[in-house]
Design a protein around this motif. Sequence first.
Motif, PDB file in Angstrom:
ATOM      1  N   UNK A 224      -4.359  17.124  -1.061  1.00  0.00           N
ATOM      2  CA  UNK A 224      -4.109  17.886   0.156  1.00  0.00           C
ATOM      3  C   UNK A 224      -4.422  17.039   1.390  1.00  0.00           C
ATOM      4  N   UNK A 225      -5.314  16.075   1.223  1.00  0.00           N
ATOM      5  CA  UNK A 225      -5.747  15.221   2.332  1.00  0.00           C
ATOM      6  C   UNK A 225      -4.583  14.517   3.027  1.00  0.00           C
ATOM      7  N   UNK A 226      -3.562  14.019   2.288  1.00  0.00           N
ATOM      8  CA  UNK A 226      -2.466  13.311   2.975  1.00  0.00           C
ATOM      9  C   UNK A 226      -1.633  14.181   3.903  1.00  0.00           C
ATOM     10  N   UNK A 227      -1.855  15.491   3.877  1.00  0.00           N
ATOM     11  CA  UNK A 227      -1.145  16.374   4.815  1.00  0.00           C
ATOM     12  C   UNK A 227      -1.712  16.250   6.225  1.00  0.00           C
ATOM     13  N   UNK A 228      -2.918  15.719   6.355  1.00  0.00           N
ATOM     14  CA  UNK A 228      -3.534  15.535   7.667  1.00  0.00           C
ATOM     15  C   UNK A 228      -2.796  14.449   8.446  1.00  0.00           C
ATOM     16  N   UNK A 229      -2.836  14.514   9.779  1.00  0.00           N
ATOM     17  CA  UNK A 229      -2.233  13.426  10.566  1.00  0.00           C
ATOM     18  C   UNK A 229      -3.026  12.136  10.420  1.00  0.00           C
ATOM     19  N   UNK A 230      -2.333  11.025  10.519  1.00  0.00           N
ATOM     20  CA  UNK A 230      -2.997   9.717  10.500  1.00  0.00           C
ATOM     21  C   UNK A 230      -3.450   9.364  11.922  1.00  0.00           C
ATOM     22  N   UNK A 231      -4.560   8.622  12.052  1.00  0.00           N
ATOM     23  CA  UNK A 231      -5.456   8.198  10.983  1.00  0.00           C
ATOM     24  C   UNK A 231      -6.309   9.370  10.481  1.00  0.00           C
ATOM     25  N   UNK A 232      -6.746   9.255   9.240  1.00  0.00           N
ATOM     26  CA  UNK A 232      -7.545  10.314   8.642  1.00  0.00           C
ATOM     27  C   UNK A 232      -8.963  10.323   9.240  1.00  0.00           C
ATOM     28  N   UNK A 233      -9.665  11.458   9.127  1.00  0.00           N
ATOM     29  CA  UNK A 233     -11.062  11.520   9.594  1.00  0.00           C
ATOM     30  C   UNK A 233     -11.974  10.794   8.603  1.00  0.00           C
TER      31      UNK A 233
ATOM     32  N   UNK B 240       0.826  -1.208   0.000  1.00  0.00           N
ATOM     33  CA  UNK B 240       0.000   0.000   0.000  1.00  0.00           C
ATOM     34  C   UNK B 240       0.862   1.262   0.000  1.00  0.00           C
ATOM     35  N   UNK B 241       1.997   1.223   0.693  1.00  0.00           N
ATOM     36  CA  UNK B 241       2.894   2.383   0.728  1.00  0.00           C
ATOM     37  C   UNK B 241       3.614   2.554  -0.609  1.00  0.00           C
ATOM     38  N   UNK B 242       4.013   1.449  -1.191  1.00  0.00           N
ATOM     39  CA  UNK B 242       4.722   1.510  -2.474  1.00  0.00           C
ATOM     40  C   UNK B 242       3.802   2.014  -3.578  1.00  0.00           C
ATOM     41  N   UNK B 243       2.548   1.545  -3.587  1.00  0.00           N
ATOM     42  CA  UNK B 243       1.581   2.009  -4.584  1.00  0.00           C
ATOM     43  C   UNK B 243       1.328   3.501  -4.439  1.00  0.00           C
ATOM     44  N   UNK B 244       1.233   3.948  -3.219  1.00  0.00           N
ATOM     45  CA  UNK B 244       1.001   5.362  -2.946  1.00  0.00           C
ATOM     46  C   UNK B 244       2.170   6.200  -3.461  1.00  0.00           C
ATOM     47  N   UNK B 245       3.388   5.786  -3.175  1.00  0.00           N
ATOM     48  CA  UNK B 245       4.568   6.547  -3.607  1.00  0.00           C
ATOM     49  C   UNK B 245       4.649   6.600  -5.136  1.00  0.00           C
TER      50      UNK B 245
ATOM     51  N   UNK C  72     -17.606  12.265   0.067  1.00  0.00           N
ATOM     52  CA  UNK C  72     -17.388  11.533  -1.179  1.00  0.00           C
ATOM     53  C   UNK C  72     -15.943  11.182  -1.451  1.00  0.00           C
ATOM     54  N   UNK C  73     -15.084  11.294  -0.453  1.00  0.00           N
ATOM     55  CA  UNK C  73     -13.662  10.968  -0.617  1.00  0.00           C
ATOM     56  C   UNK C  73     -13.410   9.611   0.030  1.00  0.00           C
ATOM     57  N   UNK C  74     -13.258   8.588  -0.809  1.00  0.00           N
ATOM     58  CA  UNK C  74     -13.119   7.226  -0.298  1.00  0.00           C
ATOM     59  C   UNK C  74     -11.706   6.677  -0.420  1.00  0.00           C
ATOM     60  N   UNK C  75     -10.945   7.214  -1.370  1.00  0.00           N
ATOM     61  CA  UNK C  75      -9.577   6.736  -1.508  1.00  0.00           C
ATOM     62  C   UNK C  75      -8.657   7.825  -2.039  1.00  0.00           C
ATOM     63  N   UNK C  76      -7.369   7.575  -1.868  1.00  0.00           N
ATOM     64  CA  UNK C  76      -6.319   8.489  -2.283  1.00  0.00           C
ATOM     65  C   UNK C  76      -5.581   7.883  -3.476  1.00  0.00           C
ATOM     66  N   UNK C  77      -4.677   8.637  -4.099  1.00  0.00           N
ATOM     67  CA  UNK C  77      -3.929   8.081  -5.237  1.00  0.00           C
ATOM     68  C   UNK C  77      -3.274   6.740  -4.903  1.00  0.00           C
TER      69      UNK C  77
END
Length: 440
Positions: free
Chosen positions: A67-76, A24-29, A84-89
Amino acid sequence: MSTPIPFSEPSWLMGLPSPYFKDTHKRFQVAIRPFIQKQLLENAIAWDKEETIPEHVFAEFAKANMLIPALPAPLPVQWLKKLGIHELPGGVKVEEFDYLHSYIYVDEMIRSGLAGPGGSLTTGMAFGVPPIIKFGSKALQERFLPDLLTGKKRSCIAITEPDAGSDVANITTTAVKSADGKHWIINGTKKWITNGIWSDSASMAVRTGPEGSGGAGLSMIVVPLKGYPGVNMRRLKVQGQVSAGTTYIELDDVKVPVENLIGVEGMGMRYVMTNFNHERLTIAAGTTRQARVALSAAFEYVMKREAFGKPLMDQPVVRHRLAKAGALLESQSAWVELFAYQMTQLPKDDADRELGGLTGLLKAQAGIVFKECADTAMLLFGGNGYTRSGQGELIEMLHREVPGTRIPGGSEDVMLDLAVRQLVKLYKTKTKALEAGAKI
């Protein structure tokens, strides 16, 4: 493809094994690097020289949920799905986003070596929005989060004042309730507020308790900024991060609804300190990448630059400088990755307790390492690194960035002291618990 320059990437991106990064981290990068490269990094140096990032860049990042990944984990997660935001790149579902994703995002956003361009986009989301998510009432969240999380409006964090930087308990900006009890009347100044000039609102630390009440008298309030009555803002000229919109804010009888209080009155100090942990980890990750940019640029330069009839790399003193800085850099990089991994494994309360002080130490050490790498690059580039144009212009810019990593988020000396004090406190607490257990 080309062979990466030594020190140009963290080891896991150089093809070496790592126990931390999963698919999941590699796909994101892999997914975010080309987007960030095209939308931001290709023009980062030019935009930083112009001291402002075009407005359309923020809109493009918001549209792509970048911009969402700038938030601290875990996300809200609940809020994001409601919007309507279910997934990130990379197909990363919002519920699986963790601090290793966060680390990757910060690392990729600052691959130009300059903190200003990325910071101009993300600082508000990273540090201004989280207090509302973590501590705001449901009604407050309903009023502000839809527009902030989708990038329709912008936020910032407003803590620092002319006489209260790392000494948060010394904040003097006051918020007093109006006679009818319906509004806060806010007076004071905030200084060195990143993104402030573009922000629609700030998550602001103010004094609601009596003078002399220290941290116990602080609260946090969402304060409208841009175009709001009683608010005057102007940009400050700073040494580095020049495109990040550093702002001076004057508040003169600013009238804010009492409903804009974040959480509980008098709990502001706790909210600020909790927020600082994410800020310091983010700074540490970004600063480590800046050090990497500086040192790898120096490595590449001395491979081709000739002096005294041979490449600089053939000089033992040059290799010695690279080796010393490289050892510091790779040690710091490994620590940041370990830290991010530990954040994925610990419940939040445990992480705050066990890692809170160490986060300050991690941030301080990142600045120390960056200084060493920037100094090394400057010396090896020689006159080219001292010139604001040509092949060494980035090195000159990076050298001006160093203080901007050692001062914000808690200045270096304060962080070093804080880390040890927190470790002593934690040690004493655990010792007492063990002794109490033995007596039972």
